[in-house]
Motif scaffolding. Structure first.
Motif, PDB file in Angstrom:
ATOM      1  N   LEU A  46     -13.644  14.737 -14.028  1.00  0.00           N
ATOM      2  CA  LEU A  46     -14.994  14.722 -13.811  1.00  0.00           C
ATOM      3  C   LEU A  46     -15.562  13.478 -14.267  1.00  0.00           C
ATOM      4  O   LEU A  46     -16.475  13.310 -13.461  1.00  0.00           O
ATOM      5  CB  LEU A  46     -15.381  15.976 -14.924  1.00  0.00           C
ATOM      6  N   HIS A  47     -14.958  12.614 -15.373  1.00  0.00           N
ATOM      7  CA  HIS A  47     -15.671  11.406 -15.363  1.00  0.00           C
ATOM      8  C   HIS A  47     -15.588  10.548 -14.037  1.00  0.00           C
ATOM      9  O   HIS A  47     -16.724   9.909 -13.750  1.00  0.00           O
ATOM     10  CB  HIS A  47     -15.038  10.899 -16.573  1.00  0.00           C
ATOM     11  N   ASP A 106     -21.066  20.921 -13.312  1.00  0.00           N
ATOM     12  CA  ASP A 106     -19.686  20.365 -13.786  1.00  0.00           C
ATOM     13  C   ASP A 106     -19.136  20.817 -15.115  1.00  0.00           C
ATOM     14  O   ASP A 106     -18.103  21.264 -15.180  1.00  0.00           O
ATOM     15  CB  ASP A 106     -19.980  18.634 -13.523  1.00  0.00           C
ATOM     16  N   LYS A 143     -18.206  12.253 -11.768  1.00  0.00           N
ATOM     17  CA  LYS A 143     -19.411  12.206 -11.907  1.00  0.00           C
ATOM     18  C   LYS A 143     -20.056  10.678 -11.829  1.00  0.00           C
ATOM     19  O   LYS A 143     -21.128  10.436 -11.545  1.00  0.00           O
ATOM     20  CB  LYS A 143     -19.589  12.371 -13.355  1.00  0.00           C
ATOM     21  N   GLN A 171     -23.789  15.183  -8.922  1.00  0.00           N
ATOM     22  CA  GLN A 171     -22.370  15.649  -8.909  1.00  0.00           C
ATOM     23  C   GLN A 171     -22.296  17.306  -8.990  1.00  0.00           C
ATOM     24  O   GLN A 171     -21.372  17.770  -8.281  1.00  0.00           O
ATOM     25  CB  GLN A 171     -21.592  15.313 -10.371  1.00  0.00           C
ATOM     26  N   THR A 189     -30.367  17.890 -10.912  1.00  0.00           N
ATOM     27  CA  THR A 189     -30.376  16.687 -11.782  1.00  0.00           C
ATOM     28  C   THR A 189     -31.541  16.182 -11.518  1.00  0.00           C
ATOM     29  O   THR A 189     -32.636  16.532 -10.822  1.00  0.00           O
ATOM     30  CB  THR A 189     -29.413  15.773 -11.492  1.00  0.00           C
ATOM     31  N   ARG A 237     -27.625   7.342  -9.809  1.00  0.00           N
ATOM     32  CA  ARG A 237     -26.169   7.640  -9.574  1.00  0.00           C
ATOM     33  C   ARG A 237     -26.158   7.533  -7.684  1.00  0.00           C
ATOM     34  O   ARG A 237     -25.164   7.388  -7.325  1.00  0.00           O
ATOM     35  CB  ARG A 237     -25.726   8.871  -9.820  1.00  0.00           C
TER      36      ARG A 237
END
Length: 167
Positions: free
Chosen positions: A15-16, A128, A19, A65, A53, A61
């Motif tokens: 996920l990191h 997420d 993301k 995500q 978001t 970003r």
């Protein structure tokens, strides 16, 4: 609300990468894992949407995500996807360290639903990680207010807090 995994180990690392590095291929692999959880939990939906978001985070970003995961999951499950069925009505501060009541107040009215296309439908908001159920509850409220028959939250992972924020 359902989550497929605990936010730990390989799931947390994947996920990191997704993301913070915008890896759609990772989102597709994670969506495969989510599809297995979807079947295991018996979730049903007419429409998948991402948890929105903030504009600032999206610009920072270059992507959302949750939208990457929701889109990949929708493709895998052959369920319609709508990227903008919900939108942020206003920015919110970080939920980290806030008591549950403060979290609720922080996101109260933060989301608005677009009733076009999901009147009477079962809508699932995809994210997420669930660190607190409060934002997903706020999304569900916006969906109901816009006419959805039901609103669920579905995340890849759920963060397990070692100690709960004080009320």
């Amino acid at each position: 609300m359902r989550s497929c995994f605990v936010h730990h180990g390989p799931i947390r690392r994947a996920l990191h990468r997704m993301k913070f590095h915008g890896r759609y291929r990772i989102a597709q692999a994670l969506a495969s894992q989510m599809a297995e959880g979807w079947a295991r939990f018996g979730v049903e939906a007419d429409l998948l949407i991402p948890v929105p978001t903030s504009k600032a985070r999206q610009q920072q970003r270059g992507y959302n995500q949750a939208a990457m995961l929701a889109h990949a999951l929708a493709e895998r499950l052959a369920i319609p996807f709508h990227a903008y069925a919900l939108r942020r009505a206003r920015a919110t501060r970080s939920q980290e360290g806030l008591a549950r009541s403060a979290r609720r107040e922080n996101v109260r009215g933060a989301f608005l639903g677009d009733p076009a296309g999901y009147q009477g439908k079962r809508v699932v908001a995809v994210d997420d990680v669930c660190t607190s159920i409060v934002p997903l509850e706020a999304c569900a409220t916006a969906l109901y207010q816009a006419g959805a028959a039901s609103g669920w939250g579905f995340t890849l992972a759920r963060a397990i807090m070692s100690k709960a924020p004080h009320e």
